[in-house]
Scaffold this motif. Structure first.
Motif, PDB file in Angstrom:
ATOM      1  N   ILE A 112       0.839  -1.200   0.000  1.00 45.12           N
ATOM      2  CA  ILE A 112       0.000   0.000   0.000  1.00 45.12           C
ATOM      3  C   ILE A 112       0.876   1.252   0.000  1.00 45.12           C
ATOM      4  O   ILE A 112       0.567   2.248  -0.664  1.00 45.12           O
ATOM      5  CB  ILE A 112      -0.936  -0.013   1.217  1.00 45.12           C
ATOM      6  N   LEU A 113       1.989   1.186   0.715  1.00 47.43           N
ATOM      7  CA  LEU A 113       2.904   2.325   0.786  1.00 47.43           C
ATOM      8  C   LEU A 113       3.498   2.633  -0.588  1.00 47.43           C
ATOM      9  O   LEU A 113       3.622   3.805  -0.973  1.00 47.43           O
ATOM     10  CB  LEU A 113       4.015   2.018   1.789  1.00 47.43           C
ATOM     11  N   MET A 114       3.866   1.589  -1.329  1.00 51.07           N
ATOM     12  CA  MET A 114       4.415   1.808  -2.667  1.00 51.07           C
ATOM     13  C   MET A 114       3.383   2.442  -3.595  1.00 51.07           C
ATOM     14  O   MET A 114       3.712   3.280  -4.437  1.00 51.07           O
ATOM     15  CB  MET A 114       4.932   0.489  -3.249  1.00 51.07           C
ATOM     16  N   LYS A 115       2.137   2.025  -3.445  1.00 53.92           N
ATOM     17  CA  LYS A 115       1.072   2.628  -4.248  1.00 53.92           C
ATOM     18  C   LYS A 115       0.922   4.108  -3.909  1.00 53.92           C
ATOM     19  O   LYS A 115       0.799   4.953  -4.797  1.00 53.92           O
ATOM     20  CB  LYS A 115      -0.245   1.891  -4.010  1.00 53.92           C
ATOM     21  N   GLN A 116       0.940   4.418  -2.624  1.00 54.38           N
ATOM     22  CA  GLN A 116       0.863   5.811  -2.203  1.00 54.38           C
ATOM     23  C   GLN A 116       2.046   6.598  -2.754  1.00 54.38           C
ATOM     24  O   GLN A 116       1.891   7.740  -3.204  1.00 54.38           O
ATOM     25  CB  GLN A 116       0.856   5.905  -0.677  1.00 54.38           C
ATOM     26  N   ALA A 117       3.229   5.976  -2.712  1.00 53.23           N
ATOM     27  CA  ALA A 117       4.434   6.650  -3.176  1.00 53.23           C
ATOM     28  C   ALA A 117       4.343   6.986  -4.662  1.00 53.23           C
ATOM     29  O   ALA A 117       4.732   8.070  -5.096  1.00 53.23           O
ATOM     30  CB  ALA A 117       5.657   5.765  -2.916  1.00 53.23           C
ATOM     31  N   PHE A 118       3.804   6.068  -5.433  1.00 54.37           N
ATOM     32  CA  PHE A 118       3.739   6.283  -6.880  1.00 54.37           C
ATOM     33  C   PHE A 118       2.779   7.404  -7.237  1.00 54.37           C
ATOM     34  O   PHE A 118       3.013   8.182  -8.161  1.00 54.37           O
ATOM     35  CB  PHE A 118       3.321   4.990  -7.573  1.00 54.37           C
ATOM     36  N   PHE A 119       1.674   7.494  -6.504  1.00 57.12           N
ATOM     37  CA  PHE A 119       0.648   8.475  -6.852  1.00 57.12           C
ATOM     38  C   PHE A 119       0.749   9.782  -6.070  1.00 57.12           C
ATOM     39  O   PHE A 119       0.015  10.720  -6.351  1.00 57.12           O
ATOM     40  CB  PHE A 119      -0.750   7.879  -6.638  1.00 57.12           C
ATOM     41  N   SER A 120       1.660   9.851  -5.098  1.00 55.14           N
ATOM     42  CA  SER A 120       1.722  11.056  -4.263  1.00 55.14           C
ATOM     43  C   SER A 120       2.283  12.249  -5.007  1.00 55.14           C
ATOM     44  O   SER A 120       1.914  13.387  -4.738  1.00 55.14           O
ATOM     45  CB  SER A 120       2.575  10.779  -3.021  1.00 55.14           C
ATOM     46  N   GLY A 121       3.229  11.989  -5.928  1.00 51.54           N
ATOM     47  CA  GLY A 121       3.803  13.092  -6.686  1.00 51.54           C
ATOM     48  C   GLY A 121       4.784  13.925  -5.883  1.00 51.54           C
ATOM     49  O   GLY A 121       5.216  14.990  -6.317  1.00 51.54           O
TER      50      GLY A 121
END
Length: 213
Positions: A112-121
């Motif tokens: 979940i953290l990696m997903k957040q990282a990719f979309f956080s900008g």
């Protein structure tokens, strides 16, 4: 008696593990922006001063967690490119994923953290490297599936599509576990590879028959 260098190193690693676990839980639950350093320290059970000895900023901590995740993806990609049997390699990986998702929260939180990282900008996120390693993992998985198909172990189909489907399932399970919490039930390991292995339908039928008997 004064502590040895080895004891100090063990203490340092133990403290960092506490910080990592607490930070992952809070970043997943509240998001990076809404999580404070004080909250991380409190959940880790340490002083904020001790936390700052290890990480100067929250961004540095977040970045280290992402780097840890990327290293894990890189290892999986390297594993899939070894000369072992495709089915053996896939079984090994799926077994580890299944156990991690069933028994703990670390893998769930990292995904979940990696997903957040990719979309956080955010500037602290290496989105390009994350995309590159993800693409490499998909390619190595597709190549492994293709090799298994050539050996007659795996079902026919587009290897790249099957690789995308597999990792989508893993990501989806991680997110469902985070949402459902105690009501989440981890699917059986054979079910995770039923779309891939030619002989998996028989295994699932046997497991269901034992469950009903």
């Amino acid at each position: 008696m004064p502590r040895t260098k080895e004891q100090f190193e063990q203490m340092r690693k133990a403290t960092k593990n506490k910080i990592h676990t607490a930070a992952m839980q809070l970043f997943v639950r509240k998001g990076f922006g809404s999580t404070t350093v004080q909250e991380i320290a409190d959940l880790a059970g340490i002083s904020i001063g001790l936390l700052y000895r290890h990480y100067k900023t929250k961004e540095q901590l977040f970045s280290e967690l992402i780097q840890f995740s990327l290293t894990g993806l890189q290892k999986v990609s390297d594993l899939f490119q070894t000369d072992d049997s495709p089915k053996k390699l896939f079984d090994q990986f799926v077994s580890e994923v299944h156990n991690d998702l069933e028994q703990g929260e670390d893998l769930e939180n990292l995904l979940i953290l990696m997903k957040q990282a990719f979309f956080s900008g955010g500037a602290h996120v290496e989105q390009e490297r994350l995309g590159q390693i993800n693409d490499r993992l998909l390619r190595s998985t597709a190549q492994l599936i293709q090799k298994g198909q050539e050996l007659g172990e795996f079902r026919n189909g587009d290897p790249h599509e099957m690789a995308i489907y597999f990792f989508s399932v893993i990501q989806g399970l991680a997110e469902m576990k985070a949402v459902m919490k105690d009501s989440f039930i981890m699917p059986s390991q054979p079910l995770l590879t039923a779309f891939l292995y030619k002989d998996e339908e028989n295994k699932i039928g046997e497991e269901q028959g034992r469950a009903l008997s």
